[in-house]
Design an enzyme around this catalytic site. Sequence first.
Site, PDB file in Angstrom:
ATOM      1  CB  SER A  16      -0.907  -0.045   1.244  1.00 18.75           C
ATOM      2  OG  SER A  16      -1.181   1.234   1.735  1.00 18.75           O
TER       3      SER A  16
HETATM    4  N1  LIG Z   1      -7.288   8.602   1.597  1.00 15.82           N
HETATM    5  C1  LIG Z   1      -6.418   7.539   2.038  1.00 15.82           C
HETATM    6  C2  LIG Z   1      -6.446   6.450   0.988  1.00 15.82           C
HETATM    7  C3  LIG Z   1      -5.767   5.187   1.444  1.00 15.82           C
HETATM    8  C4  LIG Z   1      -5.989   4.076   0.432  1.00 15.82           C
HETATM    9  O1  LIG Z   1      -6.551   4.305  -0.655  1.00 15.82           O
HETATM   10  N2  LIG Z   1      -5.581   2.875   0.791  1.00 15.82           N
HETATM   11  C5  LIG Z   1      -5.816   1.726  -0.051  1.00 15.82           C
HETATM   12  C6  LIG Z   1      -4.620   0.805  -0.041  1.00 15.82           C
HETATM   13  S1  LIG Z   1      -3.225   1.659  -0.742  1.00 15.82           S
HETATM   14  C7  LIG Z   1      -7.016   0.996   0.524  1.00 15.82           C
HETATM   15  O2  LIG Z   1      -6.876   0.161   1.389  1.00 15.82           O
HETATM   16  N3  LIG Z   1      -8.191   1.377   0.046  1.00 15.82           N
HETATM   17  C8  LIG Z   1      -9.429   0.829   0.499  1.00 15.82           C
HETATM   18  C9  LIG Z   1     -10.560   1.776   0.243  1.00 15.82           C
HETATM   19  O3  LIG Z   1     -10.303   2.933  -0.127  1.00 15.82           O
HETATM   20  O4  LIG Z   1     -11.702   1.372   0.444  1.00 15.82           O
HETATM   21  C10 LIG Z   1      -4.991   8.080   2.245  1.00 15.82           C
HETATM   22  O5  LIG Z   1      -4.712   9.196   1.792  1.00 15.82           O
HETATM   23  O6  LIG Z   1      -4.174   7.426   2.886  1.00 15.82           O
END
Ligand SMILES: N[C@@H](CCC(=O)N[C@@H](CS)C(=O)NCC(=O)O)C(=O)O
Length: 227
Positions: A16
Amino acid sequence: MAPHKKKIEAYLDCVSPYSFLAFSYLSQHKQALEDLNVEIEFIPVFLGGIMASSGNKPPMALAAKSAYSPYDIKRAQKYFGLRFKVPDFFPFLSLLPQRCLTLVKEEYTEQYDALHKACFQALWLDHKDLSKQENMIAVLQGVFGTEQATKILKDSQGPDVKKKLNDVTKHTAETLGAYGCPWFWVHDGKGKAEPFFGSDRFHYMWDFLDLPHQDLELLPAPILGKL
Ligand SMILES: N[C@@H](CCC(=O)N[C@@H](CS)C(=O)NCC(=O)O)C(=O)O
């Protein structure tokens, strides 16, 4: 029972990119947070297992999220001052690095943060596919000697480590409500704990942790400017 100490449990998977940003940011501020009596624990999980347990799907599986993602990741990189390209082999199976991290966290605690950093950097900065044993062993050798690295790689495939990663992942999804990474379970030091999702929620976390105003330099500059 929630510990009566401020603590950030950070559940990360090196597949991630947002976990990489969160890990780098928290590592950078680890000492400052410890000085404020906030403990940080980095905990390896398997994001694929969290997705399966929670019924979520990888962001790339939804066309609209997939189209939005390149804008968001570019902005996040600028915000945190950490630039990288998404490697050709993304997404890849992260079980191998996550199992090695699980084992090292338990048995070689002193080198754990160094290995965590080395895995993130190998993947996101050097574009080494850590689902491949030859790349994983090279990363291990950078932190441990050749003999220890070989042993860690072998032991990380054993049933105990597999079960441990599985159990922690299940706990994160089923008990702590995780549906993605980075996931945080944060203890406010007064017996209450709450979940936070994403590398873009630290300002909410500092508020929840009731960090004093003179320590606001913990926040990234763009947020500070708006306070
Ligand atoms: N807005 C979050 C996004 C994090 C994200 O998109 N994580 C991914 C893995 S890299 C995830 O697990 N997404 C699941 C989802 O958005 O439902 C950030 O800026 O950290």
